[in-house]
Write a protein that holds these residues in place. Sequence first.
Motif, PDB file in Angstrom:
ATOM      1  N   MET A   1       0.816  -1.156  -0.020  1.00  0.00           N
ATOM      2  CA  MET A   1       0.098   0.059  -0.047  1.00  0.00           C
ATOM      3  C   MET A   1       1.124   1.244   0.059  1.00  0.00           C
ATOM      4  N   ALA A   2       0.627   2.044  -1.073  1.00  0.00           N
ATOM      5  CA  ALA A   2       1.729   3.241  -1.117  1.00  0.00           C
ATOM      6  C   ALA A   2       1.211   4.046   0.036  1.00  0.00           C
ATOM      7  N   THR A   3       2.296   4.792   0.484  1.00  0.00           N
ATOM      8  CA  THR A   3       2.211   5.869   1.615  1.00  0.00           C
ATOM      9  C   THR A   3       2.008   7.361   1.021  1.00  0.00           C
ATOM     10  N   THR A   4       1.330   8.038   1.770  1.00  0.00           N
ATOM     11  CA  THR A   4       1.256   9.479   1.317  1.00  0.00           C
ATOM     12  C   THR A   4       2.408  10.068   1.625  1.00  0.00           C
ATOM     13  N   ALA A   5       2.829  10.724   0.488  1.00  0.00           N
ATOM     14  CA  ALA A   5       4.249  11.419   0.737  1.00  0.00           C
ATOM     15  C   ALA A   5       4.025  13.037   0.642  1.00  0.00           C
ATOM     16  N   PHE A   6       2.990  13.565  -0.148  1.00  0.00           N
ATOM     17  CA  PHE A   6       2.444  14.806  -0.170  1.00  0.00           C
ATOM     18  C   PHE A   6       1.170  14.888  -0.154  1.00  0.00           C
ATOM     19  N   LYS A   7       0.559  16.262   0.086  1.00  0.00           N
ATOM     20  CA  LYS A   7      -0.715  16.509   0.455  1.00  0.00           C
ATOM     21  C   LYS A   7      -0.786  17.970  -0.526  1.00  0.00           C
ATOM     22  N   ILE A   8      -1.741  17.939  -1.425  1.00  0.00           N
ATOM     23  CA  ILE A   8      -1.639  19.376  -2.236  1.00  0.00           C
ATOM     24  C   ILE A   8      -3.457  19.786  -2.040  1.00  0.00           C
ATOM     25  N   VAL A   9      -3.648  21.147  -2.395  1.00  0.00           N
ATOM     26  CA  VAL A   9      -5.009  21.347  -2.390  1.00  0.00           C
ATOM     27  C   VAL A   9      -5.462  22.202  -3.505  1.00  0.00           C
ATOM     28  N   LEU A  10      -6.488  21.708  -4.171  1.00  0.00           N
ATOM     29  CA  LEU A  10      -6.751  22.330  -5.420  1.00  0.00           C
ATOM     30  C   LEU A  10      -8.001  22.993  -5.004  1.00  0.00           C
TER      31      LEU A  10
ATOM     32  N   ASP B   1       1.740   9.845  -3.609  1.00  0.00           N
ATOM     33  CA  ASP B   1       2.771   9.137  -3.058  1.00  0.00           C
ATOM     34  C   ASP B   1       4.182  10.062  -3.530  1.00  0.00           C
ATOM     35  N   LYS B   2       5.253   9.341  -3.242  1.00  0.00           N
ATOM     36  CA  LYS B   2       6.426  10.123  -3.650  1.00  0.00           C
ATOM     37  C   LYS B   2       6.870  10.278  -5.094  1.00  0.00           C
ATOM     38  N   ASP B   3       6.080   9.624  -5.952  1.00  0.00           N
ATOM     39  CA  ASP B   3       6.163   9.767  -7.586  1.00  0.00           C
ATOM     40  C   ASP B   3       4.989  10.635  -7.880  1.00  0.00           C
ATOM     41  N   LEU B   4       4.011  11.278  -6.935  1.00  0.00           N
ATOM     42  CA  LEU B   4       3.163  12.085  -7.206  1.00  0.00           C
ATOM     43  C   LEU B   4       1.769  11.249  -7.877  1.00  0.00           C
ATOM     44  N   LYS B   5       1.868  10.184  -7.647  1.00  0.00           N
ATOM     45  CA  LYS B   5       0.593   9.244  -7.857  1.00  0.00           C
ATOM     46  C   LYS B   5      -0.509   9.471  -7.060  1.00  0.00           C
ATOM     47  N   PRO B   6      -1.600   9.769  -7.276  1.00  0.00           N
ATOM     48  CA  PRO B   6      -2.950  10.078  -6.326  1.00  0.00           C
ATOM     49  C   PRO B   6      -2.936   8.747  -5.559  1.00  0.00           C
ATOM     50  N   ILE B   7      -3.126   8.828  -4.239  1.00  0.00           N
ATOM     51  CA  ILE B   7      -3.515   7.849  -3.268  1.00  0.00           C
ATOM     52  C   ILE B   7      -4.877   7.848  -3.090  1.00  0.00           C
TER      53      ILE B   7
END
Length: 255
Positions: free
Chosen positions: A1-10, A221-227
């Motif tokens: 299970m990929a882990t959240t590396a980044f959180k962005i807000v749109l 995730d670390k590769d900017l793939k949405p979790i």
Amino acid sequence: MATTAFKIVLIRHGESVWNKENRFTGWTDVELSEQGVKEAHAAGKKLKSGEYTFDIAYTSVLKRAINTLNIVLDELDQSWIQVDKSWRLNERMYGALQGLNKSETAAKYGDDQVLVWRRSYDTPPPPLDETDERYPGKDTRYKGLTKEQLPKSECLKDTVERFLPYWNDTIAPTIQSGKKVLIAAHGNSIRALIKYLDNIADDKIVSMDIPTGIPLVYELDKDLKPIKHYYLASDAELNSAIAAVVNQGKAKPQN
Ligand SMILES: O=C(O)[C@H](O)COP(=O)(O)O
């Protein structure tokens, strides 16, 4: 299970005066309506209560998004952070439809044709002529654009193609450097980003509508793939806001 590396807000701008009048807007630089200003303040308050903070924000060169961002940052007491503006985050350019009423256009050409112009991936609205006063080549804010970059009309595919260089060269590296990013943009430039991030099929993007003024959180995730992604709103508030956007394109909006 990929882990959240980044959180962005749109966040799509709050309701504009032409959203209120149900007019195709595109690159027309219209103000927020009173309701839109309220939506922007509410969005800022929601982000504050969720303890969101940002290091940098990105927005378009259209005042409805810029002013939404300014209000949100003021509510967060973060008006001091860096803000980068780019035409590449502008709303899709609606060509010769800009200024026309959406319901009247649906009555004239049919709901299905308006749905194609609003939500299809690769069918552009009717283009503007370069002599038209709405042609962006006359606007000094676009003086740095080449003739090829100045749109007479844009389908979503065109919007994706002019947005992606900004995402790949500027926003994505900033996210991966660990900076917390807020993007205040438009219904279709956000659809363009989401289509790319979630790899949504061309025929599936038709059913995606973005509500005004409600923060959308993407965990990557670390590769900017949405979790996962989620709006900061109740289901009832979200469904009502999205239904309002869908209804704009009907000759006889359903209640
Ligand atoms: O440009 C506009 O008219 C709106 O901001 C987005 O319109 P749409 O929801 O009809 O694409």
